[in-house]
Design an enzyme around this catalytic site. Structure first.
Site, PDB file in Angstrom:
ATOM      1  N   GLN A   7      49.848  11.852  58.991  1.00  0.00           N
ATOM      2  CA  GLN A   7      50.632  11.215  57.931  1.00  0.00           C
ATOM      3  C   GLN A   7      51.655  12.211  57.405  1.00  0.00           C
ATOM      4  O   GLN A   7      51.297  13.350  57.081  1.00  0.00           O
ATOM      5  CB  GLN A   7      49.715  10.759  56.791  1.00  0.00           C
TER       6      GLN A   7
ATOM      7  N   CYS B 163      52.260  -0.032  58.637  1.00  0.00           N
ATOM      8  CA  CYS B 163      53.568   0.581  58.337  1.00  0.00           C
ATOM      9  C   CYS B 163      54.695  -0.426  58.560  1.00  0.00           C
ATOM     10  O   CYS B 163      55.865  -0.039  58.579  1.00  0.00           O
ATOM     11  CB  CYS B 163      53.780   1.854  59.145  1.00  0.00           C
TER      12      CYS B 163
ATOM     13  N   TYR C  82      42.942   2.896  66.021  1.00  0.00           N
ATOM     14  CA  TYR C  82      44.214   3.650  65.943  1.00  0.00           C
ATOM     15  C   TYR C  82      43.993   4.856  65.024  1.00  0.00           C
ATOM     16  O   TYR C  82      44.687   5.031  64.026  1.00  0.00           O
ATOM     17  CB  TYR C  82      45.365   2.767  65.423  1.00  0.00           C
TER      18      TYR C  82
ATOM     19  N   ASP D 150      44.814   0.798  61.660  1.00  0.00           N
ATOM     20  CA  ASP D 150      46.060   1.450  61.225  1.00  0.00           C
ATOM     21  C   ASP D 150      47.012   1.483  62.423  1.00  0.00           C
ATOM     22  O   ASP D 150      47.305   2.550  62.966  1.00  0.00           O
ATOM     23  CB  ASP D 150      45.732   2.868  60.718  1.00  0.00           C
TER      24      ASP D 150
END
Ligand SMILES: C[S@@+](CC[C@H](N)C(=O)[O-])C[C@H]1O[C@@H](n2cnc3c(N)ncnc32)[C@H](O)[C@@H]1O
Length: 370
Positions: free
Chosen positions: A208, A328, A236, A301
């Site tokens: 991240q 995202c 993920y 994710d």
């Protein structure tokens, strides 16, 4: 030189561009805000849409702020530096809400955006390079603009831009979240941290990028694990970060990611944090998803493309007690929530502004079995 005209901006699109209509054709205007009257030059004319740039702001929005970056007009990195940061956070909430309503067909009120510092937050940069330039791509092109300071980057990266050696390939620089270690495009790794957990990260691994807000993102996930679960999938999983961060809340975790570099780091991270209830698989999620049994908690994710159909079919069939979806891309999140909504209730959705001053928006959605 394209046509020049005066227009009023209606709203922002998902990429932070102003929208107006010219002879019923949609026109996207960079650097323009809702309610503003601007003089524009048409820069692209397609059968279905137009693109334009602002030459002059005639009536300015109260939400407009002075741009603090000299590269802003040409650089493709930021999109929202001309909008106040408070309004950016509101815009991101509204954008997620609109997509959840229209694509997701869901009647859920999206929470306020979680946010952190807007400057110097990135612990990673990928620079492009040519014989005599190192920097970012110019907006909409692959021309490189040399950069000697970027307001998004950790200052340790900015201080080291002068030390970068030219390379044929992209140049990756990473810093640890405590600002003590730096990786200058080689095959070593740094040790960084999120809360009380430590993580190895190599050049090509996923980590991240927001050094301030990742702890808040992971705490949001933790706070939505409402009891001790038995068997958790971390799909993920990158370098195993989320699984390791929540390892005390479940009896067993399996993490999957298709990147060898990620899984190598994930295995080292498990040892670094003395975690014994987690294992990692290096493969595509869709290749392995139907082999797991008795799962009661799933964390997903995925990349911007969202979940594939096979994975969604599986998630619908196993009827896990809870799914925490970290996304995202709010458009694919909305599509996937719709596809899961026959079997799961959506408990809450929170935008997390992991990428301030750009249009990108992370969100966390919590789903519970019906
Ligand atoms: C947004 S990152 C998530 C990383 C991690 N959860 C974190 O918080 O650091 C998405 C990850 O998905 C992986 N990935 C992309 N497509 C995949 C697939 N089809 N199967 C498995 N992993 C995939 C990428 O390698 C990347 O690490």
């Amino acid at each position: 030189m394209g046509d020049i005209m005066q227009v009023k901006i209606d709203k922002l699109d998902n990429f932070g561009r102003g929208i107006t209509y010219i002879n019923n054709k949609i026109c996207f205007v960079d650097n323009a805000l809702p309610g503003e009257v601007v003089e524009i030059e048409i820069t692209k004319e397609k059968s279905k849409y137009l693109e334009a740039r602002v030459i002059n702001v005639i009536e300015s929005s109260p939400d407009r702020v002075k741009v603090d970056c000299s590269y802003y007009d040409i650089c493709g990195g930021c999109n929202l530096r001309h909008l106040s940061y408070q309004k950016e956070n509101e815009f991101k909430r509204e954008k997620v809400q609109e997509l959840i309503n229209h694509i997701g067909k869901l009647n859920v009120k999206v929470n306020d955006t979680l946010y952190g510092p807007e400057k110097n937050y990135r612990n990673k940069v990928t620079f492009h390079s040519s014989k005599n330039k190192i920097g970012y791509y110019e907006k909409g092109t692959k021309n490189i603009i040399s950069i000697d300071n970027c307001l998004l980057l950790d200052n340790l990266i900015n201080d080291n831009i002068k030390n970068i050696k030219y390379s044929q390939k992209d140049i990756v620089i990473r810093t640890s979240n405590d600002g003590k270690e730096i990786l200058m495009n080689d095959d070593s790794s740094i040790i960084t941290s999120i809360g009380d957990k430590k993580y190895y990260v190599s050049r090509d691994s996923f980590f991240q990028v927001n050094k301030y807000l990742t702890k808040n993102l992971y705490d949001l996930i933790r706070n939505n694990i409402d009891k001790k679960y038995n068997k958790c999938l971390d799909l993920y999983c990158g370098t195993g970060t989320i699984g390791i961060y929540i390892s005390d809340l479940v009896n067993e975790i399996i993490g999957i990611d298709y990147s060898e570099s990620n899984i190598n780091d994930a295995n080292k991270n498990m040892i670094l944090n003395s975690i014994t209830n987690i294992s990692f698989i290096c493969d595509k999620v869709e290749n392995k998803i139907d082999t797991f049994k008795n799962i009661d908690l799933v964390i997903v994710d995925p990349p911007r493309a969202g979940l594939d159909n096979k994975t969604k079919k599986y998630l619908n069939e196993i009827n896990s007690e809870r799914i925490i979806y970290v996304s995202c891309d709010p458009a694919t999140l909305s599509r996937d929530l719709k596809d899961l909504s026959n079997n799961y209730n959506i408990l809450n959705i929170t935008p997390v502004n992991m990428f301030p001053r750009t249009y990108h928006c992370e969100s966390v959605a919590v789903l519970e079995r019906k």
